[in-house]
Design a protein around this motif. Sequence first.
Motif, short mmCIF file in Angstrom:
data_model
loop_
_atom_site.label_atom_id
_atom_site.label_comp_id
_atom_site.label_asym_id
_atom_site.label_seq_id
_atom_site.Cartn_x
_atom_site.Cartn_y
_atom_site.Cartn_z
N SER A 18 26.13 -59.12 -99.27
CA SER A 18 24.86 -58.93 -99.98
C SER A 18 24.33 -57.51 -99.77
O SER A 18 24.88 -56.71 -99.01
N TYR A 54 30.89 -63.32 -100.95
CA TYR A 54 29.73 -63.86 -101.67
C TYR A 54 28.49 -63.01 -101.48
O TYR A 54 28.33 -62.27 -100.51
N SER A 56 24.96 -63.06 -104.49
CA SER A 56 24.34 -63.99 -105.44
C SER A 56 25.41 -64.80 -106.16
O SER A 56 25.15 -65.89 -106.65
N THR A 57 26.58 -64.23 -106.25
CA THR A 57 27.73 -64.91 -106.84
C THR A 57 28.81 -65.07 -105.78
O THR A 57 28.71 -64.51 -104.68
N VAL A 58 29.84 -65.80 -106.13
CA VAL A 58 30.93 -66.06 -105.20
C VAL A 58 32.25 -65.64 -105.84
O VAL A 58 32.50 -65.93 -107.00
N LYS A 59 33.08 -64.96 -105.05
CA LYS A 59 34.39 -64.54 -105.53
C LYS A 59 35.46 -64.98 -104.54
O LYS A 59 35.38 -64.66 -103.35
N LEU A 83 29.77 -57.28 -103.14
CA LEU A 83 29.12 -57.70 -104.38
C LEU A 83 27.68 -57.21 -104.46
O LEU A 83 27.12 -57.06 -105.54
N MET A 88 23.65 -66.24 -101.29
CA MET A 88 23.76 -67.65 -101.69
C MET A 88 24.84 -68.33 -100.85
O MET A 88 25.94 -68.64 -101.31
N LEU A 91 25.92 -71.88 -102.00
CA LEU A 91 26.83 -71.80 -103.14
C LEU A 91 28.24 -71.45 -102.69
O LEU A 91 29.23 -71.99 -103.21
N ALA A 92 28.36 -70.57 -101.71
CA ALA A 92 29.67 -70.18 -101.20
C ALA A 92 30.39 -71.36 -100.56
O ALA A 92 31.59 -71.57 -100.78
N THR A 95 31.53 -73.75 -103.26
CA THR A 95 32.70 -73.21 -103.96
C THR A 95 33.96 -73.41 -103.14
O THR A 95 35.04 -73.68 -103.67
N ASP A 128 19.47 -70.23 -100.65
CA ASP A 128 19.59 -71.54 -101.28
C ASP A 128 19.63 -72.61 -100.20
O ASP A 128 19.53 -72.31 -99.00
#
Length: 394
Positions: A18, A54, A56-59, A83, A88, A91-92, A95, A128
């Motif tokens: 982040s 990760y 805000s998004t996860v890769k 990123l 998040m 979320l990670a 995923t 989150d």
Amino acid sequence: DATCKNRPLDLVFIIDSSRSVRTEEFEKVKIFLSKMIDTLDVGERATRVAVMNYASTVKVEFPLRTYFDKTSMKEAISHIEPLSAGTMTGLAIQTAMDEVFTEEMGTRPANFNIPKVVIIVTDGRPQDQVQDVAASAQAAGIEIYAVGVDRADMQSLRMMASEPLDEHVFYVETYGVIEKLTSKFRETFCAVNMCALGTHDCEQVCVSSGGSYVCDCYEGYMLNPDKRSCSAVDTCAPGRHECDQVCVSNNGSYSCECYEGYTLNPDKKTCSATDVCAPGRHDCGQVCLSNDGSYSCDCYEGYTLNADRKTCSAVDMCAPGRHDCEQVCVRDDLFYTCDCYQGYTLNPDKKTCSRATTSSLVTTEESCKCEAIAALQDSVTSHLEALATKHILF
């Protein structure tokens, strides 16, 4: 100690990239991952490693099925980019459950008893709801280690980590000293390697597992009910292969073939009907008829198939039963015309005949002969009359 290797794991690193993680700090995290991999017994049958990135998004940088050697893993890690937005963490973890801890992505089946482990590295507070997601992951058999750095929220770390917390929550003051955790994890994951002791009775492959071991087999073999010996797999048994038509077993593997009249497609699995009537593929003299991978021969109109069922001969169109002429059939190459006997004339249907009338029987030649005879008769008559007249006068 050669007998102290880490037990086989399906291990997933989840790293926070982040905005709060500066570029040089993120590089320290990547070094930490590489050092961790150096301490692990990495391999397809040993510890498998995945890395997730990760914010805000996860890769998913690479799943468990991608690399089975340390060099490739470390090379891939060196190219990871941050990123740089959000944190998040929930979320990670979700995923990881949905997309990484699956057999399709390289996680081994439950009956292998390989521990599923997550190591999360973060320096912030999750944005989150991480507690419920972490609880679901743990209920699914995933062991979570939480590593906090610098500004990391300790309460959040404890919410996501597995019990006992004092064995699953770690904290370091800066990314500069995170590498010291490698020895801690080394001790945590180290177990006596029963396979290295040489006391097992596995016929082919021994897999050390948490102070014990299980037996496995080479590819193309399956473990027998005694859980120790192995038997060659019938790779062509129903459900074990992907061949469309014919499966050929070959020393623990297989290849696909096709029935006669079919050819193997480029996918080496499915088959397509061969065009058996293509030029050079058949021996028909005139016409080839394809029929579900095979063929038969036929002939053009006016020809009939010989006894060899391949070559053709011209048909006698005027043979009995082959024409519809009432009286006379006249053959003309592959066709015919009708005619009539003398004294008959062909009707307009070009097939039947009718008796000819008398006048119609006099030909042009005969007509000329008649005219010549009549003229001769007139000449003779005139000559006789002239002679008679001369006699009377005298």
